[in-house]
Design an enzyme around this catalytic site. Structure first.
Site, mmCIF file in Angstrom:
data_model
loop_
_atom_site.group_PDB
_atom_site.id
_atom_site.type_symbol
_atom_site.label_atom_id
_atom_site.label_comp_id
_atom_site.label_asym_id
_atom_site.label_seq_id
_atom_site.Cartn_x
_atom_site.Cartn_y
_atom_site.Cartn_z
ATOM 1 N N GLU A 1 12.868 4.750 4.299
ATOM 2 C CA GLU A 1 12.585 6.009 4.991
ATOM 3 C C GLU A 1 13.166 6.099 6.411
ATOM 4 O OE1 GLU A 1 8.548 7.563 5.626
ATOM 5 O OE2 GLU A 1 8.343 7.110 3.531
ATOM 6 N N ARG B 1 11.430 3.430 12.091
ATOM 7 C CA ARG B 1 11.433 4.438 13.222
ATOM 8 C C ARG B 1 12.371 4.306 14.178
ATOM 9 N NH1 ARG B 1 7.616 8.695 13.878
ATOM 10 N NH2 ARG B 1 6.380 8.758 11.793
ATOM 11 N N THR C 1 4.158 10.796 9.168
ATOM 12 C CA THR C 1 4.990 11.800 9.152
ATOM 13 C C THR C 1 4.358 13.221 8.646
ATOM 14 O OG1 THR C 1 6.762 10.242 8.038
ATOM 15 C CG2 THR C 1 7.158 12.601 7.879
ATOM 16 N N ARG D 1 8.049 1.701 16.018
ATOM 17 C CA ARG D 1 6.739 1.443 16.268
ATOM 18 C C ARG D 1 5.679 0.681 15.444
ATOM 19 N NH1 ARG D 1 4.378 7.451 15.493
ATOM 20 N NH2 ARG D 1 5.987 7.821 16.905
ATOM 21 N N GLU E 1 11.524 14.413 -2.489
ATOM 22 C CA GLU E 1 10.089 14.060 -2.685
ATOM 23 C C GLU E 1 9.234 15.120 -1.913
ATOM 24 O OE1 GLU E 1 9.091 10.126 -0.921
ATOM 25 O OE2 GLU E 1 7.055 10.741 -0.251
ATOM 26 N N HIS F 1 1.891 1.064 7.156
ATOM 27 C CA HIS F 1 0.601 0.683 7.791
ATOM 28 C C HIS F 1 0.073 -0.854 7.762
ATOM 29 C CE1 HIS F 1 -0.235 4.814 8.285
ATOM 30 N NE2 HIS F 1 -0.202 5.103 6.942
ATOM 31 N N HIS G 1 9.522 2.654 6.529
ATOM 32 C CA HIS G 1 10.009 3.822 7.327
ATOM 33 C C HIS G 1 10.630 2.968 8.621
ATOM 34 C CE1 HIS G 1 9.416 7.942 9.615
ATOM 35 N NE2 HIS G 1 10.435 7.336 9.728
ATOM 36 N N ASN H 1 4.222 2.264 0.143
ATOM 37 C CA ASN H 1 4.652 2.416 1.423
ATOM 38 C C ASN H 1 4.095 1.280 2.470
ATOM 39 O OD1 ASN H 1 4.937 3.230 4.297
ATOM 40 N ND2 ASN H 1 5.643 5.225 3.793
ATOM 41 N N HIS I 1 2.485 11.589 0.281
ATOM 42 C CA HIS I 1 1.683 11.771 1.499
ATOM 43 C C HIS I 1 0.438 12.199 1.164
ATOM 44 C CE1 HIS I 1 2.166 11.876 6.093
ATOM 45 N NE2 HIS I 1 1.021 12.576 5.787
HETATM 46 N N1 PXP Z 1 6.148 9.503 1.570
HETATM 47 C C1 PXP Z 1 6.962 9.727 2.766
HETATM 48 C C2 PXP Z 1 7.979 10.613 2.941
HETATM 49 C C3 PXP Z 1 5.930 9.493 4.080
HETATM 50 O O1 PXP Z 1 6.497 9.824 5.129
HETATM 51 C C4 PXP Z 1 4.733 8.939 3.729
HETATM 52 C C5 PXP Z 1 3.908 8.487 5.149
HETATM 53 O O2 PXP Z 1 4.463 7.264 5.736
HETATM 54 C C6 PXP Z 1 4.300 8.557 2.521
HETATM 55 C C7 PXP Z 1 5.254 8.979 1.417
HETATM 56 C C8 PXP Z 1 2.985 7.699 2.332
HETATM 57 O O3 PXP Z 1 1.942 8.523 3.069
HETATM 58 P P1 PXP Z 1 0.411 7.912 2.842
HETATM 59 O O4 PXP Z 1 0.470 7.015 3.792
HETATM 60 O O5 PXP Z 1 -0.262 9.226 3.423
HETATM 61 O O6 PXP Z 1 0.144 7.621 1.686
#
Ligand code: PXP
Length: 247
Positions: free
Chosen positions: A79, A54, A110, A58, A160, A10, A52, A7, A200
């Site tokens: 996402e 949004r 999330t 953001r 998921e 960040h 993702h 993902n 997550h």
């Molecule tokens: N899966 C989903 C559906 C998410 O929303 C997120 C967070 O953006 C992640 C996985 C990844 O989470 P993390 O950044 O804590 O590894």
């Protein structure tokens, strides 16, 4: 072999922190480019890229998604919130899969699973639209039987399972119970014919236990890999996670 989805949100967050007003998403002095991050991660063994988009834009921007669609060679997972705007956008972009997540403006990331029981009609409309377009839908849900059973009824091929509660409890008394909750969720999803992913809050420490959950197809990981990449670079951060995922 459990697959690793990266993902990149960040990475985009760091860019937006400095260049939100620049009007450009890459090139010149604008960095980091989340698309370059994704491509380097693929080279290092990531099996898929998740971003993702949004509602408030953001972190990831529309242009990032267009460029990812053109350049990602593994699998692009979009996402998104379960809204008509995002459904139309997904149909236009045609990612390989979409992951439906809840979205609230206040949260930094999330915070909880999508309540498919509460939002059944909206979720069904989105799943139907994606199925008709040949785009796989994954539902990001808490590992609870009513959510998982309904996901199967709605015709979503993937789920998921939200590992956030487990990750938060990792160093506390609730860890074993949260792990058991996930384990049962994986078994139930598998028995109902669903492809079971999880994500997550997964990091280089808790991966040792998370990877032992039954029937896992893919883990989606963002924060820990992007954080580790600050010190090691993205290639090493990805390959280290892959090594821990499938030792
Ligand atoms: N899966 C989903 C559906 C998410 O929303 C997120 C967070 O953006 C992640 C996985 C990844 O989470 P993390 O950044 O804590 O590894």
């Amino acid at each position: 072999m459990i697959l690793l989805g990266l993902n990149i949100d960040h990475g985009a967050t760091v860019r937006q922190a400095r260049y939100r007003a620049a009007g450009a998403t890459h090139g010149g002095a604008v960095e980091p480019d989340p698309v370059a991050l994704a491509l380097a991660a693929e080279q290092a063994g990531a099996d898929g890229i998740t971003a993702h988009l949004r509602e408030d834009r953001r972190h990831v921007q529309d242009e990032d998604i267009t460029r990812l669609r053109a350049q990602v060679t593994t699998r692009l997972n979009l996402e998104m919130a379960c809204t008509p705007e995002m459904t139309a956008l997904a149909l236009a972009i045609a990612p390989d899969s979409v992951c439906l997540v809840p979205e609230s403006r206040e949260e930094i990331t999330t915070e909880g699973g999508l309540d498919v029981v509460k939002h059944r009609e909206r979720v069904q409309a989105c799943v139907d639209a994606m199925n008709a377009a040949g785009i796989k839908t994954s539902l990001f849900i808490d590992p609870d039987a009513p959510q998982i059973e309904l996901a199967a009824k709605l015709g979503a091929p993937w789920i998921e399972l939200h590992t956030g509660a487990y990750a938060n409890a990792y160093f506390g008394a609730g860890r074993a119970a949260e792990f058991e909750r996930l384990r049962r969720g994986c078994e139930l999803g598998h028995n109902l014919g669903l492809t079971v992913n999880a994500g997550h809050g997964i990091n280089y420490v808790n991966i040792a236990e998370v990877r032992t959950l039954p029937h896992l197809h893919e883990l989606n990981i963002g924060h820990s890999i992007i954080s580790r990449a600050l010190f090691t670079g993205i290639a090493k951060a990805v390959s280290e996670m892959k090594a821990r995922l499938n030792p």
